[in-house]
Design an enzyme around this catalytic site. Sequence first.
Site, PDB file in Angstrom:
ATOM      1  CG  PHE A 127      64.666  -0.407   6.835  1.00 12.87           C
ATOM      2  CD1 PHE A 127      64.269  -1.705   7.054  1.00 12.87           C
ATOM      3  CD2 PHE A 127      65.175   0.321   7.898  1.00 12.87           C
ATOM      4  CE1 PHE A 127      64.364  -2.290   8.312  1.00 12.87           C
ATOM      5  CE2 PHE A 127      65.282  -0.253   9.167  1.00 12.87           C
ATOM      6  CZ  PHE A 127      64.877  -1.549   9.368  1.00 12.87           C
ATOM      7  CD  GLU A 135      58.100   6.806  14.215  1.00  7.60           C
ATOM      8  OE1 GLU A 135      57.728   7.495  15.190  1.00  7.60           O
ATOM      9  OE2 GLU A 135      57.787   5.618  14.050  1.00  7.60           O
ATOM     10  CB  SER A 145      70.188  10.288  16.648  1.00  3.45           C
ATOM     11  OG  SER A 145      70.573  11.204  15.660  1.00  3.45           O
ATOM     12  NE  ARG A 173      91.392  28.202 -15.459  1.00  7.78           N
ATOM     13  CZ  ARG A 173      90.706  29.035 -16.207  1.00  7.78           C
ATOM     14  NH1 ARG A 173      90.395  28.703 -17.450  1.00  7.78           N
ATOM     15  NH2 ARG A 173      90.318  30.195 -15.735  1.00  7.78           N
ATOM     16  CD  GLN A 230      88.841  27.773  -3.107  1.00  8.11           C
ATOM     17  OE1 GLN A 230      87.652  27.674  -2.810  1.00  8.11           O
ATOM     18  NE2 GLN A 230      89.436  28.932  -3.298  1.00  8.11           N
ATOM     19  N   GLY A 264      85.785  29.405 -10.439  1.00  6.45           N
ATOM     20  CA  GLY A 264      84.388  29.743 -10.749  1.00  6.45           C
ATOM     21  C   GLY A 264      83.610  28.566 -11.315  1.00  6.45           C
ATOM     22  CD  GLU A 312      72.605   3.375   5.450  1.00  3.77           C
ATOM     23  OE1 GLU A 312      72.259   3.236   4.267  1.00  3.77           O
ATOM     24  OE2 GLU A 312      73.135   2.461   6.099  1.00  3.77           O
TER      25      GLU A 312
HETATM   26  C1  LIG Z   1      68.357  12.041   2.108  1.00  2.00           C
HETATM   27  C2  LIG Z   1      68.047  11.223   3.327  1.00  2.00           C
HETATM   28  C3  LIG Z   1      67.719   9.881   3.179  1.00  2.00           C
HETATM   29  C4  LIG Z   1      67.373   9.114   4.295  1.00  2.00           C
HETATM   30  N1  LIG Z   1      66.952   7.806   4.135  1.00  2.00           N
HETATM   31  C5  LIG Z   1      66.436   7.135   5.198  1.00  2.00           C
HETATM   32  C6  LIG Z   1      65.831   5.825   5.025  1.00  2.00           C
HETATM   33  O1  LIG Z   1      65.800   5.252   3.925  1.00  2.00           O
HETATM   34  N2  LIG Z   1      65.272   5.234   6.109  1.00  2.00           N
HETATM   35  C7  LIG Z   1      65.275   5.808   7.352  1.00  2.00           C
HETATM   36  O2  LIG Z   1      64.725   5.218   8.275  1.00  2.00           O
HETATM   37  N3  LIG Z   1      65.852   7.030   7.551  1.00  2.00           N
HETATM   38  C8  LIG Z   1      66.428   7.706   6.511  1.00  2.00           C
HETATM   39  N4  LIG Z   1      66.992   8.951   6.694  1.00  2.00           N
HETATM   40  C9  LIG Z   1      66.992   9.545   8.033  1.00  2.00           C
HETATM   41  C10 LIG Z   1      68.366   9.668   8.653  1.00  2.00           C
HETATM   42  O3  LIG Z   1      68.847   8.393   8.993  1.00  2.00           O
HETATM   43  C11 LIG Z   1      68.222  10.610   9.868  1.00  2.00           C
HETATM   44  O4  LIG Z   1      67.985  11.905   9.348  1.00  2.00           O
HETATM   45  C12 LIG Z   1      69.438  10.589  10.750  1.00  2.00           C
HETATM   46  O5  LIG Z   1      69.550   9.348  11.393  1.00  2.00           O
HETATM   47  C13 LIG Z   1      69.379  11.703  11.806  1.00  2.00           C
HETATM   48  O6  LIG Z   1      68.168  11.729  12.467  1.00  2.00           O
HETATM   49  P1  LIG Z   1      67.403  13.136  12.624  1.00  2.00           P
HETATM   50  O7  LIG Z   1      67.331  13.757  11.286  1.00  2.00           O
HETATM   51  O8  LIG Z   1      66.136  12.899  13.364  1.00  2.00           O
HETATM   52  O9  LIG Z   1      68.362  14.021  13.525  1.00  2.00           O
HETATM   53  P2  LIG Z   1      68.379  14.066  15.134  1.00  2.00           P
HETATM   54  O10 LIG Z   1      68.427  12.685  15.682  1.00  2.00           O
HETATM   55  O11 LIG Z   1      67.284  14.951  15.593  1.00  2.00           O
HETATM   56  O12 LIG Z   1      69.761  14.781  15.417  1.00  2.00           O
HETATM   57  C14 LIG Z   1      69.928  16.201  15.327  1.00  2.00           C
HETATM   58  C15 LIG Z   1      71.388  16.512  15.651  1.00  2.00           C
HETATM   59  O13 LIG Z   1      71.669  16.126  17.018  1.00  2.00           O
HETATM   60  C16 LIG Z   1      72.781  15.248  17.036  1.00  2.00           C
HETATM   61  N5  LIG Z   1      72.622  14.301  18.147  1.00  2.00           N
HETATM   62  C17 LIG Z   1      71.564  13.489  18.388  1.00  2.00           C
HETATM   63  N6  LIG Z   1      71.777  12.745  19.492  1.00  2.00           N
HETATM   64  C18 LIG Z   1      73.000  13.105  19.954  1.00  2.00           C
HETATM   65  C19 LIG Z   1      73.806  12.701  21.070  1.00  2.00           C
HETATM   66  N7  LIG Z   1      73.378  11.766  21.920  1.00  2.00           N
HETATM   67  N8  LIG Z   1      75.009  13.278  21.233  1.00  2.00           N
HETATM   68  C20 LIG Z   1      75.462  14.228  20.372  1.00  2.00           C
HETATM   69  N9  LIG Z   1      74.747  14.646  19.304  1.00  2.00           N
HETATM   70  C21 LIG Z   1      73.547  14.088  19.107  1.00  2.00           C
HETATM   71  C22 LIG Z   1      72.770  14.568  15.688  1.00  2.00           C
HETATM   72  O14 LIG Z   1      74.022  14.012  15.387  1.00  2.00           O
HETATM   73  C23 LIG Z   1      72.374  15.728  14.795  1.00  2.00           C
HETATM   74  O15 LIG Z   1      73.512  16.517  14.529  1.00  2.00           O
HETATM   75  C24 LIG Z   1      67.401   9.708   5.596  1.00  2.00           C
HETATM   76  C25 LIG Z   1      67.773  11.052   5.732  1.00  2.00           C
HETATM   77  C26 LIG Z   1      68.082  11.817   4.631  1.00  2.00           C
HETATM   78  C27 LIG Z   1      68.417  13.258   4.825  1.00  2.00           C
END
Ligand SMILES: Cc1cc2nc3c(=O)[nH]c(=O)nc-3n(C[C@H](O)[C@H](O)[C@H](O)COP(=O)(O)OP(=O)(O)OC[C@H]3O[C@@H](n4cnc5c(N)ncnc54)[C@H](O)[C@@H]3O)c2cc1C
Length: 393
Positions: free
Chosen positions: A123, A127, A132, A280, A348, A352, A375
């Site tokens: 899915f 981008e 978020s 341990r 912890q 080691g 998610e």
């Molecule tokens: C291993 C992995 C697998 C994934 N698999 C999928 C997948 O299958 N499909 C898919 O679509 N996506 C996937 N993702 C994406 C994932 O859902 C997003 O990385 C996540 O939703 C966060 O979006 P971002 O990385 O753009 O962070 P950002 O949205 O840029 O957020 C950066 C920081 O700002 C904080 N923040 C943002 N808005 C606010 C707010 N309004 N108030 C306070 N704090 C805020 C966030 O909590 C975060 O700490 C995956 C990510 C990883 C790492």
Amino acid sequence: MNTELTDEQRKLSDTVREFADTVVAPAAYQYDTERRLPLDIIREMGDLGLFGLPFPVEHGGQGKDYLSLCLAVEALARVDQSIAVTLEAGVGLGIMPIVRHGTAEQRERWLPDLVTGRALAAFGLTEAEAGSDAGATRTTARHEPGPDGGSVWVIDGSKQFITNSGTPITSVVTVTAVTGQETRADGTVKKELSSILVPAGTKGFTVGPSYDKVGWHTSDTHPLTFDDVRVPAENLLGELGRGYANFLHALDEGRIAFAALATGAAQGCLEEALRYARTRNVFGRDIGSHQHIAFTLSRMAARVHQARLCYYDAASRLANDVPFKVEASIAKLVSSEAAMANARDAAQIFGGYGFLNENPVARHYRDSKVLEIGEGTTEVQLMIIARGLGLEA
Ligand SMILES: Cc1cc2nc3c(=O)[nH]c(=O)nc-3n(C[C@H](O)[C@H](O)[C@H](O)COP(=O)(O)OP(=O)(O)OC[C@H]3O[C@@H](n4cnc5c(N)ncnc54)[C@H](O)[C@@H]3O)c2cc1C
């Protein structure tokens, strides 16, 4: 809420636990080091019926409830989070939208291989500029006349961090894209988002190289690009313009299984640390007989219990068709924090040895961080919970 599992649910949990201990755990370190998804294990999970658990029998599924899927995910995550997320994302993000919103033809084409684990679906929502804030999606899909008098969707844009999107058995990726604009009753103009099925191998659809991740090494994650990708108009999944609402529902539900995954990770850390604390010997006694270590293990057990109850509650609400959005977020929040805290405490307790990659708790230590990100981040869960309290957040 009834927290007692049925005999059938308990049996399923035991079966998957045994599979996790005898098949997944012995190979986990090797696959983690090789950073490779073990397709033979995925195939065995398919043979066990895990990918079809929550789907009706008429779609080739096992006809079980959503909690059954969660129990399977929890049992796998105890020993290997990567394998657990391959199932959780494969079912919750890959298959569920097709079952729920697909046409008869789409279900017929994709489901037989997906519910048996012969294929995986992904899915693609996130981008570079839309994580978020998924509503900020920039990938577009425009409707154009196609060959033979039909019509096609032409997709341009990119996605990132997409789980299960580049395995040799990935058959289809559901992509969210802007298909137009809608004017709200209050006059504001919003992007209209829709979901479109893009078969693997479609011309112009490129799967980028795997990320060099901190953890979840065995899980398959890629950036995707779409350059003038043309798919038939019939590949629209669900109603035009309902993509946003549909994926929000998929994410709400998916968070329950994700919470089960985090609970399994927290449980795995507890089991490993408890075993070690009993054997341990330091300063002439087992370290578990030092009160500080015993109390640390008590806290770890309490976190697991709390996390499990939270996801059981959210799953029970889902099953009873009562609102579950806030409870799913609470489960995700509590369980991901439990997994992180238990991984830190377990490492912890091992001293080691907790710092060696071959140790399962070291893998949990690296793997668990993403539980607070994927998610919906911790902050997104707090936002949902705050809104449930009537705050604007
Ligand atoms: C291993 C992995 C697998 C994934 N698999 C999928 C997948 O299958 N499909 C898919 O679509 N996506 C996937 N993702 C994406 C994932 O859902 C997003 O990385 C996540 O939703 C966060 O979006 P971002 O990385 O753009 O962070 P950002 O949205 O840029 O957020 C950066 C920081 O700002 C904080 N923040 C943002 N808005 C606010 C707010 N309004 N108030 C306070 N704090 C805020 C966030 O909590 C975060 O700490 C995956 C990510 C990883 C790492």
